[in-house]
Design a protein around this motif. Structure first.
Motif, PDB file in Angstrom:
ATOM      1  N   ALA A 101      42.111  38.428  49.862  1.00 51.37           N
ATOM      2  CA  ALA A 101      43.056  38.173  48.794  1.00 51.37           C
ATOM      3  C   ALA A 101      43.462  39.573  48.402  1.00 51.37           C
ATOM      4  CB  ALA A 101      42.131  37.840  47.332  1.00 51.37           C
ATOM      5  N   THR A 102      42.767  40.716  48.483  1.00 49.76           N
ATOM      6  CA  THR A 102      43.381  42.065  48.414  1.00 49.76           C
ATOM      7  C   THR A 102      44.100  42.490  49.450  1.00 49.76           C
ATOM      8  OG1 THR A 102      41.087  42.712  47.523  1.00 49.76           O
ATOM      9  CG2 THR A 102      42.361  44.632  48.211  1.00 49.76           C
ATOM     10  N   ILE A 103      43.916  41.929  50.727  1.00 48.26           N
ATOM     11  CA  ILE A 103      45.001  42.138  51.728  1.00 48.26           C
ATOM     12  C   ILE A 103      46.249  41.473  51.360  1.00 48.26           C
ATOM     13  CG2 ILE A 103      45.558  41.693  54.164  1.00 48.26           C
ATOM     14  CD1 ILE A 103      42.539  41.994  54.686  1.00 48.26           C
ATOM     15  N   LEU A 104      46.137  40.359  50.929  1.00 50.12           N
ATOM     16  CA  LEU A 104      47.591  39.659  50.414  1.00 50.12           C
ATOM     17  C   LEU A 104      48.335  40.448  49.334  1.00 50.12           C
ATOM     18  CD1 LEU A 104      45.924  36.249  50.620  1.00 50.12           C
ATOM     19  CD2 LEU A 104      47.775  36.881  52.274  1.00 50.12           C
ATOM     20  N   SER A 138      48.296  43.359  49.301  1.00 48.68           N
ATOM     21  CA  SER A 138      49.373  44.501  49.630  1.00 48.68           C
ATOM     22  C   SER A 138      50.610  44.226  50.130  1.00 48.68           C
ATOM     23  CB  SER A 138      48.427  45.151  50.904  1.00 48.68           C
ATOM     24  OG  SER A 138      48.366  44.136  51.984  1.00 48.68           O
ATOM     25  N   PHE A 139      50.870  42.884  50.317  1.00 45.74           N
ATOM     26  CA  PHE A 139      52.343  42.689  50.787  1.00 45.74           C
ATOM     27  C   PHE A 139      53.365  43.194  49.622  1.00 45.74           C
ATOM     28  CE2 PHE A 139      55.682  39.354  50.111  1.00 45.74           C
ATOM     29  CZ  PHE A 139      56.517  39.611  51.643  1.00 45.74           C
ATOM     30  N   TRP A 140      52.994  43.112  48.375  1.00 39.82           N
ATOM     31  CA  TRP A 140      53.483  43.770  47.258  1.00 39.82           C
ATOM     32  C   TRP A 140      53.288  45.113  46.987  1.00 39.82           C
ATOM     33  CZ3 TRP A 140      51.240  38.914  46.089  1.00 39.82           C
ATOM     34  CH2 TRP A 140      51.642  37.754  46.055  1.00 39.82           C
ATOM     35  N   ASP A 141      52.057  45.442  47.132  1.00 36.15           N
ATOM     36  CA  ASP A 141      51.652  46.896  46.799  1.00 36.15           C
ATOM     37  C   ASP A 141      50.818  47.460  47.904  1.00 36.15           C
ATOM     38  OD1 ASP A 141      50.677  49.185  45.342  1.00 36.15           O
ATOM     39  OD2 ASP A 141      49.935  48.472  43.755  1.00 36.15           O
ATOM     40  N   SER A 142      51.640  48.341  48.712  1.00 39.86           N
ATOM     41  CA  SER A 142      50.822  48.843  49.787  1.00 39.86           C
ATOM     42  C   SER A 142      50.303  50.181  49.839  1.00 39.86           C
ATOM     43  CB  SER A 142      52.159  48.964  50.914  1.00 39.86           C
ATOM     44  OG  SER A 142      52.877  50.095  50.139  1.00 39.86           O
ATOM     45  N   TYR A 183      42.316  46.024  42.079  1.00 37.81           N
ATOM     46  CA  TYR A 183      42.473  44.761  42.413  1.00 37.81           C
ATOM     47  C   TYR A 183      41.294  44.030  42.934  1.00 37.81           C
ATOM     48  CZ  TYR A 183      47.335  45.738  42.838  1.00 37.81           C
ATOM     49  OH  TYR A 183      48.734  46.313  42.543  1.00 37.81           O
ATOM     50  N   THR A 184      40.243  44.557  43.627  1.00 34.27           N
ATOM     51  CA  THR A 184      39.267  44.197  43.972  1.00 34.27           C
ATOM     52  C   THR A 184      38.061  43.775  43.018  1.00 34.27           C
ATOM     53  OG1 THR A 184      39.156  45.139  46.174  1.00 34.27           O
ATOM     54  CG2 THR A 184      36.856  44.263  45.503  1.00 34.27           C
ATOM     55  N   ALA A 185      38.083  44.875  41.964  1.00 33.61           N
ATOM     56  CA  ALA A 185      37.319  44.435  40.847  1.00 33.61           C
ATOM     57  C   ALA A 185      37.724  43.290  40.055  1.00 33.61           C
ATOM     58  CB  ALA A 185      37.378  45.922  40.226  1.00 33.61           C
ATOM     59  N   LEU A 225      36.771  37.831  37.853  1.00 35.40           N
ATOM     60  CA  LEU A 225      37.205  36.367  37.751  1.00 35.40           C
ATOM     61  C   LEU A 225      36.548  35.491  38.405  1.00 35.40           C
ATOM     62  CD1 LEU A 225      41.218  37.226  37.634  1.00 35.40           C
ATOM     63  CD2 LEU A 225      39.823  36.518  35.599  1.00 35.40           C
ATOM     64  N   VAL A 226      36.350  35.426  39.628  1.00 35.84           N
ATOM     65  CA  VAL A 226      35.557  34.708  40.455  1.00 35.84           C
ATOM     66  C   VAL A 226      34.059  34.352  39.712  1.00 35.84           C
ATOM     67  CG1 VAL A 226      34.188  34.405  42.757  1.00 35.84           C
ATOM     68  CG2 VAL A 226      36.599  35.026  42.903  1.00 35.84           C
TER      69      VAL A 226
END
Length: 449
Positions: free
Chosen positions: A46-49, A51-55, A63-65, A70-71
């Motif tokens: 999900a974090t990699i995805l 990065s499509f908007w925020d590299s 983002y990971t936190a 949430l999970v």
């Protein structure tokens, strides 16, 4: 097996009850470990995805936190919120894969803004099957090795199908609803997975530079590449957002499964008793909280390449998943023998397969092959970390089995000794009358969900 015994503990409990308590112990801890580390895999994805908007890699930790929290919260709120969220995510996933297949077909036939009709162009050049790069002087052998080396990624994609059975003890009318779900999952895989793979292979050649740029970000997605090449501007963002929800949903599901298996182990005395604690609503809170800690392993992607960490965790969780499936097939063979020896009519179960027990033999053979070839590339270019992540699960699994076997002096159950009655609710106790569909909309809803 679940249609006969929709109870807590699921297949590790079945293995302990119908094969050997030591196998149940090994399978339970193996499956918990598999799902526990699959949770950070999906969070990393999900974090990699994102990065499509925020590299900017500096933002990965934040983002990971957020995703980890949430999970965990969804699972802490209990099965109701888990079910509601998964229903919502399932709708998105169905719409996504249907949209991707249709969009891919339109692009392939020249319906995109670039009007380039691709057809099966890439099946001819460079070809339909990519080589592993291990035997470049022997093309046929290299392509065969290429097929073998993708078993890990393919196996990881298929993992989680058993979740429908794991949730049996917390499901309304579990026997009927799980039987329905299993039948629908099979056809969804045949239609969406196989058709999706076909379309993907038609859109982008396996040697495309953008596919192999090593960025470890969402820009390597074949669908994103195909849409951008075709001149479609907005759709890649929508697709990436939907795939993000899919990764989030998978992490959610893996955490749910791992916590329930840990709870089942505690109930059988194969894990500390504290993990058997439940709230008044039936939520195994301690098991959920403890398993949630493993989600934070996703922070490893902030100190190293997300792609490398992702592949390590995928290898570990996939091989552990192969052992779980292997254990399910072995357990079913014992279940089959026991029911036959004790005079139970298997065809009277709400769900049964006419192809059993042969399907289980077929599964045992191929899963053994998959486990052995997982780290195949490492034998051409040896790397200690890759070798360990590919094969460390083998000594772990057999170590767990031998440990419990020696500690508790367990024995393999004979067919006549297996217990198919104690603690198993009757059909009348678990099933409520089914509400027939009232209109066409209800019928469509029942077919899809």
């Amino acid at each position: 097996m679940t249609s006969h015994a929709p109870i807590s503990g699921t297949f590790p409990h079945f293995a302990a009850r119908w094969v050997d308590p030591a196998l149940g112990f090994a399978l339970g801890w193996n499956y918990w470990y598999s799902n526990a580390i699959s949770t950070p895999v999906e969070i990393t994805a999900a974090t990699i995805l994102i990065s499509f908007w925020d590299s900017d890699l500096k933002h990965q930790a934040a983002y990971t936190a957020v995703i980890c929290i949430l999970v965990s919260l969804i699972n802490i709120f209990g099965v109701r919120w888990f079910g509601e969220s998964e229903f919502f995510f399932s709708i998105i996933k169905l719409l996504l894969i249907t949209g991707l297949i249709l969009t891919g077909l339109v692009i392939d036939l020249g319906g995109g803004p670039d009007h380039d009709r691709r057809g099966f162009r890439y099946w001819k050049n460079p070809g339909a099957v990519a080589g592993a790069g291990l035997e470049p002087n022997h093309i046929g052998v290299d392509r065969f090795l290429g097929i073998l080396t993708v078993f890990v990624q393919a196996g990881f994609s298929f993992q989680g199908m058993e979740l429908t059975a794991i949730a049996a003890s917390e499901t309304e009318s579990p026997r009927r609803n799980i039987a329905k779900a299993i039948r629908r999952v099979f056809w969804r895989i045949v239609i969406f997975y196989i058709l999706g793979i076909l379309i993907t292979g038609m859109l982008v050649p396996y040697n495309d530079p953008a596919l192999l740029n090593g960025s470890g970000t969402a820009t390597e997605s074949p669908y994103v590449i195909a849409m951008q090449r075709a001149g479609i501007k907005v759709l890649p963002h929508i697709v990436n957002a939907c795939v993000f929800t899919s990764a989030f949903s998978a992490g959610n599901s893996f955490l749910f499964a791992a916590s329930r298996v840990l709870y089942g182990l505690a109930l059988r005395g194969q894990a500390p008793k504290i993990f058997a604690y439940c709230t008044k609503q039936g939520l195994p809170l301690v098991a959920v909280l403890f398993t949630s800690l493993f989600a934070w392993l996703a922070f490893m992607n902030t100190s190293s390449s997300a792609e490398v960490v992702f592949n390590w965790l995928v290898n570990l969780s996939t091989v552990a998943g192969f052992f779980s499936w292997l254990g399910m097939n072995v357990t079913y063979l014992f279940f089959y023998r026991g029911m036959k020896a004790q005079g139970f009519d298997r065809t009277k179960l709400i769900y049964h397969s006419k192809l059993q027990p042969w399907l289980s033999y077929w599964g045992i053979f191929w899963l053994t092959v998959f486990i052995l070839v997982t780290g195949l590339p490492v034998f051409w270019d040896f790397n200690a970390s890759d070798f360990l992540t590919s094969y460390i699960n083998i000594p772990i699994f057999f170590g767990l089995y031998i440990f419990w076997k020696v500690l508790k002096r367990t024995k393999v159950w004979k067919p006549t000794e297996m217990d198919f009655v104690t603690g198993i609710p009757s059909i009348e106790e678990t099933e409520v009358p089914e509400q027939p569909p009232r209109n066409f909309g209800d019928k469509v809803f029942n077919v899809l969900f």
